[in-house]
Design a protein around this motif. Structure first.
Motif, PDB file in Angstrom:
ATOM      1  N   LEU A  87     -10.179   2.855   6.353  1.00  0.00           N
ATOM      2  CA  LEU A  87      -8.642   2.637   7.073  1.00  0.00           C
ATOM      3  C   LEU A  87      -8.108   1.157   7.193  1.00  0.00           C
ATOM      4  CD1 LEU A  87      -8.854   4.335  10.220  1.00  0.00           C
ATOM      5  CD2 LEU A  87      -7.694   5.126   8.299  1.00  0.00           C
ATOM      6  N   VAL A  88      -9.323   0.703   6.533  1.00  0.00           N
ATOM      7  CA  VAL A  88      -9.610  -1.452   6.792  1.00  0.00           C
ATOM      8  C   VAL A  88      -8.233  -1.647   5.939  1.00  0.00           C
ATOM      9  CG1 VAL A  88     -10.463  -3.884   7.006  1.00  0.00           C
ATOM     10  CG2 VAL A  88     -10.784  -1.963   8.668  1.00  0.00           C
ATOM     11  N   VAL A  89      -9.220  -1.240   4.362  1.00  0.00           N
ATOM     12  CA  VAL A  89      -8.568  -1.335   2.781  1.00  0.00           C
ATOM     13  C   VAL A  89      -7.099  -0.555   2.638  1.00  0.00           C
ATOM     14  CG1 VAL A  89      -8.840  -0.751   0.111  1.00  0.00           C
ATOM     15  CG2 VAL A  89     -11.373  -1.408   2.331  1.00  0.00           C
ATOM     16  N   GLU A  90      -6.872   0.792   3.275  1.00  0.00           N
ATOM     17  CA  GLU A  90      -6.173   1.309   2.628  1.00  0.00           C
ATOM     18  C   GLU A  90      -4.972   0.116   3.734  1.00  0.00           C
ATOM     19  OE1 GLU A  90      -3.621   3.232   0.850  1.00  0.00           O
ATOM     20  OE2 GLU A  90      -5.460   4.254   1.151  1.00  0.00           O
ATOM     21  N   MET A  91      -5.073  -0.008   5.123  1.00  0.00           N
ATOM     22  CA  MET A  91      -4.148  -0.698   5.658  1.00  0.00           C
ATOM     23  C   MET A  91      -3.305  -1.974   5.281  1.00  0.00           C
ATOM     24  SD  MET A  91      -2.520   0.834   8.465  1.00  0.00           S
ATOM     25  CE  MET A  91      -2.168  -0.397   9.230  1.00  0.00           C
ATOM     26  N   LEU A  92      -4.660  -3.044   4.568  1.00  0.00           N
ATOM     27  CA  LEU A  92      -4.351  -3.802   4.085  1.00  0.00           C
ATOM     28  C   LEU A  92      -3.392  -3.480   2.260  1.00  0.00           C
ATOM     29  CD1 LEU A  92      -8.175  -5.865   4.484  1.00  0.00           C
ATOM     30  CD2 LEU A  92      -5.608  -6.508   5.785  1.00  0.00           C
ATOM     31  N   LYS A  93      -3.731  -2.520   1.410  1.00  0.00           N
ATOM     32  CA  LYS A  93      -2.973  -2.449   0.387  1.00  0.00           C
ATOM     33  C   LYS A  93      -1.807  -2.035   1.507  1.00  0.00           C
ATOM     34  CE  LYS A  93      -3.882   0.173  -2.556  1.00  0.00           C
ATOM     35  NZ  LYS A  93      -4.537   1.232  -3.325  1.00  0.00           N
ATOM     36  N   PHE A  94      -1.456  -1.263   2.130  1.00  0.00           N
ATOM     37  CA  PHE A  94      -0.137  -0.569   3.242  1.00  0.00           C
ATOM     38  C   PHE A  94       0.483  -1.777   2.933  1.00  0.00           C
ATOM     39  CE2 PHE A  94       2.628   0.421   6.431  1.00  0.00           C
ATOM     40  CZ  PHE A  94       3.116   1.206   5.309  1.00  0.00           C
ATOM     41  N   MET A  95       0.394  -3.097   3.527  1.00  0.00           N
ATOM     42  CA  MET A  95       1.285  -3.760   4.100  1.00  0.00           C
ATOM     43  C   MET A  95       1.725  -4.626   2.334  1.00  0.00           C
ATOM     44  SD  MET A  95      -1.041  -5.742   6.610  1.00  0.00           S
ATOM     45  CE  MET A  95       0.266  -6.482   6.978  1.00  0.00           C
ATOM     46  N   ILE A  96       0.997  -4.454   1.172  1.00  0.00           N
ATOM     47  CA  ILE A  96       1.801  -5.439   0.497  1.00  0.00           C
ATOM     48  C   ILE A  96       2.435  -4.092  -0.218  1.00  0.00           C
ATOM     49  CG2 ILE A  96       0.269  -5.777  -1.715  1.00  0.00           C
ATOM     50  CD1 ILE A  96      -1.507  -7.204  -0.567  1.00  0.00           C
ATOM     51  N   ASN A  97       1.653  -2.874  -0.739  1.00  0.00           N
ATOM     52  CA  ASN A  97       3.112  -1.524  -0.819  1.00  0.00           C
ATOM     53  C   ASN A  97       3.496  -1.528  -0.172  1.00  0.00           C
ATOM     54  OD1 ASN A  97       1.058  -0.542  -2.895  1.00  0.00           O
ATOM     55  ND2 ASN A  97      -0.236   0.690  -1.589  1.00  0.00           N
ATOM     56  N   ILE A  98       4.329  -1.482   1.061  1.00  0.00           N
ATOM     57  CA  ILE A  98       5.528  -2.003   1.277  1.00  0.00           C
ATOM     58  C   ILE A  98       7.009  -2.847   0.167  1.00  0.00           C
ATOM     59  CG2 ILE A  98       7.095  -3.064   3.742  1.00  0.00           C
ATOM     60  CD1 ILE A  98       5.479  -1.746   5.535  1.00  0.00           C
ATOM     61  N   VAL A  99       5.612  -3.544   0.556  1.00  0.00           N
ATOM     62  CA  VAL A  99       7.031  -4.984  -0.152  1.00  0.00           C
ATOM     63  C   VAL A  99       7.235  -4.792  -1.797  1.00  0.00           C
ATOM     64  CG1 VAL A  99       6.877  -7.337  -1.633  1.00  0.00           C
ATOM     65  CG2 VAL A  99       6.377  -6.906   1.199  1.00  0.00           C
ATOM     66  N   ILE A 100       6.013  -3.783  -2.555  1.00  0.00           N
ATOM     67  CA  ILE A 100       6.246  -2.648  -3.975  1.00  0.00           C
ATOM     68  C   ILE A 100       7.321  -2.419  -4.486  1.00  0.00           C
ATOM     69  CG2 ILE A 100       4.758  -2.060  -5.694  1.00  0.00           C
ATOM     70  CD1 ILE A 100       2.706  -3.639  -4.712  1.00  0.00           C
ATOM     71  N   ALA A 101       7.305  -0.921  -3.165  1.00  0.00           N
ATOM     72  CA  ALA A 101       7.681  -0.257  -2.932  1.00  0.00           C
ATOM     73  C   ALA A 101       9.488  -0.508  -2.708  1.00  0.00           C
ATOM     74  CB  ALA A 101       7.212   0.411  -1.803  1.00  0.00           C
ATOM     75  N   PHE A 102       9.709  -1.175  -1.871  1.00  0.00           N
ATOM     76  CA  PHE A 102      11.314  -1.601  -1.758  1.00  0.00           C
ATOM     77  C   PHE A 102      11.797  -2.318  -2.935  1.00  0.00           C
ATOM     78  CE2 PHE A 102      14.184  -4.838  -0.570  1.00  0.00           C
ATOM     79  CZ  PHE A 102      14.935  -4.029  -0.127  1.00  0.00           C
ATOM     80  N   TYR A 103      10.411  -3.115  -4.175  1.00  0.00           N
ATOM     81  CA  TYR A 103      11.092  -3.673  -4.859  1.00  0.00           C
ATOM     82  C   TYR A 103      11.233  -2.206  -6.239  1.00  0.00           C
ATOM     83  CZ  TYR A 103       9.989  -5.934  -9.944  1.00  0.00           C
ATOM     84  OH  TYR A 103      10.243  -5.850 -11.512  1.00  0.00           O
ATOM     85  N   SER A 104      10.112  -1.619  -6.182  1.00  0.00           N
ATOM     86  CA  SER A 104       9.912  -0.422  -6.996  1.00  0.00           C
ATOM     87  C   SER A 104      12.191   0.019  -7.106  1.00  0.00           C
ATOM     88  CB  SER A 104       9.023   0.355  -6.406  1.00  0.00           C
ATOM     89  OG  SER A 104       9.128   0.817  -5.651  1.00  0.00           O
TER      90      SER A 104
END
Length: 242
Positions: free
Chosen positions: A205-222
């Protein structure tokens, strides 16, 4: 001899009216006067300027613009067919878990007066989640295929693998020594399965939440870079296959 009969008198200057010749007078006959031509104003000689045409042929064909839009949407979603598991990402699960319950609560809220607006917002959130997850999935797959410096970040179920690997390295065995009936000592050990599962869940959960915060920006850019990403992906595939 100077006889009077020999003398010839010069002729006298005649002053009779018949002998007087008058100069010709200036003729003022109106027939000799030529008037300048008047401007012609007859209706049949008037040439009207061309009217501005307002026929439908002067306007751009709207069907062509609509065709371009449809073709653009088709090219945007023109990707290879893959299994549904390809789109089952951690980003999708967390977006649905975090935003959909909140948006749905606005619809069922009795105090909320703008239920139509809440329903429209709910539909827009679902649409954005699905679209951004679609483009993010292909962006992540392209990064994995490119095998760059950060390709590990887009590994499928990377958080789960990280949590499992981290929990596997830990020792969950507990042991104790007991004295037997005949004075001997016995050693017993026990593996803490519950502790191992708890460690696995927490790390994941900790690793996934950290990735999720970054992936929100990446998904918006994609979403905006999707066509460019697919073009690069196809070019890289062709280059490696040559």
């Amino acid at each position: 001899m100077s006889k009077e009969s020999d003398y010839v008198k010069p002729p006298k200057k005649s002053t009779t009216a018949d002998d007087y010749v008058q100069p010709p007078k200036k003729q003022m006959v109106t027939d000799d006067y030529i008037k300048p031509p008047k401007p012609q104003t007859k209706a049949e000689e008037y040439v009207e300027p061309p009217k501005k045409t307002t026929s439908t042929t002067d306007y751009a064909d709207t069907s062509q613009a609509q065709t371009q839009i449809v073709n653009g949407l088709r090219s945007y979603f023109q990707t290879p067919k893959v299994k549904i598991s390809f789109y089952l990402t951690g980003y999708l699960f967390l977006m649905c878990a975090m935003y959909l319950p909140l948006a749905w609560s606005k619809i069922n809220d009795p105090i909320e007066s703008h239920h139509l607006v809440a329903m429209i917002n709910f539909g827009l959130i679902i649409s954005y989640i699905l679209l951004s997850n679609y483009t993010y999935s292909w962006f992540a797959d392209y990064q994995r295929y490119k095998n760059g410096s950060f390709s590990w970040f887009f590994t499928p179920y990377g958080s789960v693998k990280t949590g499992y690997a981290s929990s596997a390295f830990m020792n969950y065995q507990t042991g104790y020594v007991s004295k037997g009936m005949f004075g001997n000592y016995k050693y017993k050990s026990r593996t803490g399965v519950g502790e191992k599962m708890l460690t696995f869940i927490i790390i994941t959960l900790v690793v996934e939440m950290l990735k999720f915060m970054i992936n929100i920006v990446i998904a918006f850019y994609s979403v905006f870079a999707h066509k460019k990403t697919i073009d690069k992906y196809q070019a890289l595939v062709n280059e490696r296959n040559d």
